[in-house]
Structure formats: structure tokens, C-alpha cells
Motif scaffolding. Sequence first.
Motif, PDB file in Angstrom:
ATOM      1  N   VAL A   1       0.834  -1.196  -0.134  1.00  0.00           N
ATOM      2  CA  VAL A   1      -0.032  -0.003   0.005  1.00  0.00           C
ATOM      3  C   VAL A   1       0.773   1.277   0.141  1.00  0.00           C
ATOM      4  O   VAL A   1       1.821   1.706   0.971  1.00  0.00           O
ATOM      5  N   ALA A   2       0.751   1.938  -0.940  1.00  0.00           N
ATOM      6  CA  ALA A   2       1.723   3.330  -1.151  1.00  0.00           C
ATOM      7  C   ALA A   2       0.797   4.250  -0.388  1.00  0.00           C
ATOM      8  O   ALA A   2      -0.171   4.220   0.143  1.00  0.00           O
ATOM      9  N   PRO A   3       1.708   5.094   0.262  1.00  0.00           N
ATOM     10  CA  PRO A   3       1.317   6.419   1.276  1.00  0.00           C
ATOM     11  C   PRO A   3       0.605   7.271   0.789  1.00  0.00           C
ATOM     12  O   PRO A   3      -0.156   7.964   1.395  1.00  0.00           O
ATOM     13  N   GLN A   4       0.603   7.375  -0.402  1.00  0.00           N
ATOM     14  CA  GLN A   4      -0.438   8.406  -1.074  1.00  0.00           C
ATOM     15  C   GLN A   4      -1.605   8.141  -1.124  1.00  0.00           C
ATOM     16  O   GLN A   4      -2.039   7.168  -1.655  1.00  0.00           O
ATOM     17  N   ALA A   5      -2.725   8.550  -0.473  1.00  0.00           N
ATOM     18  CA  ALA A   5      -3.910   8.300  -0.428  1.00  0.00           C
ATOM     19  C   ALA A   5      -4.825   8.988  -1.568  1.00  0.00           C
ATOM     20  O   ALA A   5      -5.952   8.147  -1.834  1.00  0.00           O
ATOM     21  N   GLU A   6      -4.182   9.744  -2.170  1.00  0.00           N
ATOM     22  CA  GLU A   6      -5.055  10.148  -3.197  1.00  0.00           C
ATOM     23  C   GLU A   6      -4.630  10.246  -4.509  1.00  0.00           C
ATOM     24  O   GLU A   6      -5.362  10.335  -5.674  1.00  0.00           O
ATOM     25  N   ALA A   7      -3.402   9.865  -4.662  1.00  0.00           N
ATOM     26  CA  ALA A   7      -2.795  10.147  -6.030  1.00  0.00           C
ATOM     27  C   ALA A   7      -2.229   8.691  -6.469  1.00  0.00           C
ATOM     28  O   ALA A   7      -1.820   7.998  -5.259  1.00  0.00           O
ATOM     29  N   ARG A   8      -2.260   8.425  -7.564  1.00  0.00           N
ATOM     30  CA  ARG A   8      -1.624   7.033  -7.882  1.00  0.00           C
ATOM     31  C   ARG A   8      -0.097   7.326  -7.616  1.00  0.00           C
ATOM     32  O   ARG A   8       0.650   8.286  -7.963  1.00  0.00           O
ATOM     33  N   ALA A   9       0.361   6.129  -7.295  1.00  0.00           N
ATOM     34  CA  ALA A   9       2.173   6.028  -7.148  1.00  0.00           C
ATOM     35  C   ALA A   9       2.535   4.975  -8.020  1.00  0.00           C
ATOM     36  O   ALA A   9       2.091   3.652  -8.000  1.00  0.00           O
ATOM     37  N   GLU A  10       3.720   5.261  -8.503  1.00  0.00           N
ATOM     38  CA  GLU A  10       4.389   4.043  -9.380  1.00  0.00           C
ATOM     39  C   GLU A  10       5.142   3.270  -8.510  1.00  0.00           C
ATOM     40  O   GLU A  10       6.009   3.906  -7.683  1.00  0.00           O
ATOM     41  N   VAL A  11       4.992   1.889  -8.511  1.00  0.00           N
ATOM     42  CA  VAL A  11       5.836   1.072  -7.685  1.00  0.00           C
ATOM     43  C   VAL A  11       6.449  -0.023  -8.360  1.00  0.00           C
ATOM     44  O   VAL A  11       5.971  -0.457  -9.354  1.00  0.00           O
ATOM     45  N   ASP A  12       7.597  -0.649  -8.083  1.00  0.00           N
ATOM     46  CA  ASP A  12       8.249  -1.627  -8.791  1.00  0.00           C
ATOM     47  C   ASP A  12       8.467  -2.629  -7.711  1.00  0.00           C
ATOM     48  O   ASP A  12       9.309  -2.416  -6.789  1.00  0.00           O
ATOM     49  N   GLU A  13       7.897  -3.908  -8.091  1.00  0.00           N
ATOM     50  CA  GLU A  13       8.160  -4.912  -6.948  1.00  0.00           C
ATOM     51  C   GLU A  13       9.219  -5.347  -6.633  1.00  0.00           C
ATOM     52  O   GLU A  13       9.738  -5.427  -5.529  1.00  0.00           O
ATOM     53  N   ILE A  14      10.408  -5.133  -7.532  1.00  0.00           N
ATOM     54  CA  ILE A  14      11.643  -5.736  -7.271  1.00  0.00           C
ATOM     55  C   ILE A  14      12.271  -4.720  -6.394  1.00  0.00           C
ATOM     56  O   ILE A  14      12.969  -4.984  -5.446  1.00  0.00           O
TER      57      ILE A  14
END
Lengths: 116, 250
Positions: free
Chosen positions: A59-72
Motif C-alpha cells: 500500500v503506497a502512502p499516497q492516499a489520493e494520487a497513484r504512485a508508481e511502484v516496482d516490485e523488485i
Amino acid sequence: MIELVSAERCIGCKLCVKACPTNVFDMDEAAKLPVIARLEDCQTCFMCEAYCPADALYVAPQAEARAEVDEIALAAAGMLGSWRREIGWSKGTDSTMAERDTTPFFETFTERYRQA
Amino acid sequence: MPLERAGIDPFKDKFPLTLRYEGTMRGTGGLRLAGEDCRTTVAGLYAAGDAASRERVMGAVSGGGAYNASWAICSGCWSGRGAARHALGAGKSGGPDRRALKPVGRHGLEAGRETDAPIDTTALVGDIQRDVLPLNINFYRSESGVAGALGRLDALREALGGSVPGTVQGRVRAREAAGMLTVARWMYTAALARKETRGLAALTEYPALDPRQTHRLILSGIDGIAVGTERVPHAEELGRADGQAKGEAS
Ligand SMILES: Cc1cc2nc3c(=O)[nH]c(=O)nc-3n(C[C@H](O)[C@H](O)[C@H](O)COP(=O)(O)OP(=O)(O)OC[C@H]3O[C@@H](n4cnc5c(N)ncnc54)[C@H](O)[C@@H]3O)c2cc1C
Ligand code: SF4
Ligand code: SF4
């Protein structure tokens, strides 16, 4: 908001589907994988992450905006499962957050104040 | 933890802050309790926690960050006991309550459907939020601003007459939207009825506390909302003391 369900790590236990208070996930029964079906309902409460026994969610901390995450990158940084470990819900963690919380009760404050 | 994850050190770094304000007297208002066992004015309906009114413990401020959790636990015990007693033996005959109950709810439910077009809950919730979330309407409250919002919200009621989707999520959303709309209308109706500033209730046109309004506001109704007042202990004494103070000053 919930940004990652790791297909690699997920064991299909469905706990996140049950734990999410706003019903964000649907279970893809064929793939045995939860899907983020209603992202707009996510309230960034980290509950699913706390419950996931496979450290498969982020869960990204940005509650209202999408956040790009990279699993690796997240895995390399030790972020996957970090919240579950922090609160002491993972196997093998030697303390819980509640045990480590040494914030004194108000009574302790007033007692100290009286003695001072 | 969210700050940590975002790479922010709250003791060193600047980060954006925003005020979240849903604008109800959350932590104060709720279903009106009519007895110490947390009964309401509807026979057999008991309320507890956030669903129950808390003005008797909170006065005109919010119980958030203070009494609310303990109130939830205490009132939960009292109302549970009250409801159990009622179920066991509070029927008119003195025996268990065996009334044949039937649902009367209509708002956001199939029973309240007036047209075949489905309720567009996403649009409806957006419309409600447009009049509830802006700080300029709901936090910095003026009579004209609040009245304007209330008028627009009243007009949204029609949207609830659509058909309700058959899915679980769809049904929950429709009922949620109906709840949001009703609470928003109650909230602004109450705001306009208090022509003064007291505790968390404020109107720019009436910046001072008015001792004559030392009363509770009791709202009832959904389609038409009626506003009544309830005396509070010591209100008259307060009024008298204020009158005396003014008399002495002049
Ligand atoms: C951000 C935040 C911070 C807070 N901080 C504090 C604090 O520091 N101190 C304090 O004292 N209080 C605090 N509060 C208030 C306190 O948390 C609440 O007053 C308390 O948790 C209310 O408990 P409850 O059981 O009445 O309601 P809830 O905990 O909201 O429980 C209601 C339950 O009903 C369920 N439900 C809803 N609709 C249905 C349905 N149709 N069918 C079945 N189930 C349904 C919901 O899923 C939920 O589980 C805070 C609240 C918030 C939101
Ligand atoms: S963070 Fe909370 S709301 Fe979002 S998906 Fe996880 S459990 Fe659901
Ligand atoms: S809790 Fe974790 S392992 Fe279980 S289904 Fe959800 S993502 Fe998969």
C-alpha cells in the motif's frame, strides 16, 4: 492506495479480500489471485498488508494520487511485509508494536508532575 | 509509517498538509437517546457509539480525539443490555417482543424507486461532496453559503428515486449515498437553525454566543426536516447571569 498484488508471492488465501474494510478486492477464482477491483474505494488503511501472510501486498502512502511502484525495488528495499513485521504480526518477529509502545498513561504524567 | 514510506522526515522536511473536514458535528450528534439504556424514540431500537447522540457528555464540542472511544464502549454495553432486556420481556404483554416487523426504509432502496433509470451513485456522491467538502462552504460557514448548499442538496433528493443495482456493492453504495445526502441536509439545517457561534457551531453573520440559544437542536424527518429545541440544565441561570452582567455594565 493499494498499488501492488504480487502474483509471484500470493498464495491465494483470500485474507486480504476478507480483511479490507471497504471491499476493494475481488477474488479471481480461476487465477487464485485477488484483483484490485475498486481502487477508488481504498482508504490507505494498510489493513490488507497487515493481514497478508505472504508479504505480497504493498500500500503506497499516497492516499489520493497513484504512485508508481516496482516490485523488485520494493522487495530489495525490504518494504514488502514491512508493516506486518513492524506491528509484530509476522512469524518470528520478537516483539509487537503494542509491547514497544512505552507512551505513559496520563496517570503516569500527572503522578510525575505531582512529585516534581 | 506513511511519512516514512514517502521518504519524509517530519522533523526536518516540509510536507503538504490539508484540512479534512466532513463538517458534521461528528462526535456529538446522532440518533437521539431517550433513556439511560440507550433506547431511542422508536420502540426496540437502541443506539450506541457514533450512531448515538453524545451531547450529554460532549456539550457543543466534538468528542473526536477525546471521549468517543470510551463512549462507544460504555454505550455499547448499556444499549446491548437494554436491547436484550427489551427482547426478553419488554413487550406490551410483559413477555418477549413478538411484533411482526416489516421494513419501512425507502431512501436508496428498491422500495423507494420511482423511475426505472438506475441511481448514478458515483455522480450523486460527487454532487453531495461538492457541497460538503469545500472549506469555504462548510468550515467558514456563512448563512448564505450554507443556505445555498442546502438548497442544492435538497434538489438532489430526486436522484434517489432511481432503481438500485442488484449487486451487493451497488446496494451498499446506493444506501450510503442516501445516508450521505440525508446527513448533509440535517447538518446544514441544524447549522442554519443556530444563529450564533457556540463551540464548534459557527456562522460568520453571528460571531458571538447568544445565551438565549443555550439549547440543543433536535431534528426529525427526512423528506421534510423539522427543527425543535430541548432545554439544557442551567440554561436559564446562564441567561439570568448574562442579563445581570449586562445590567450592571450599563
Ligand atoms: C480518524 C479518526 C480518529 C479518531 N480518534 C479518536 C481518538 O483519538 N479518541 C477517541 O476517543 N475517539 C477517536 N475517534 C472516534 C472513535 O474512533 C469512534 O467514535 C468509535 O470508533 C466509534 O465506534 P462505533 O463502534 O460506534 O462505530 P464504528 O467503529 O464505526 O463501527 C460501526 C461498524 O458498523 C459496521 N456497519 C456499518 N453499516 C453496516 C451495515 N449496514 N450492516 C452491518 N454493519 C455495518 C461498520 O463496518 C463498522 O464496523 C476517531 C475517529 C476517526 C475516524
Ligand atoms: S489499504 Fe485498506 S482500504 Fe486499501 S485495499 Fe488495503 S485494506 Fe482495503
Ligand atoms: S492476503 Fe496475501 S497471500 Fe492471501 S490472497 Fe491476499 S495477497 Fe494473496
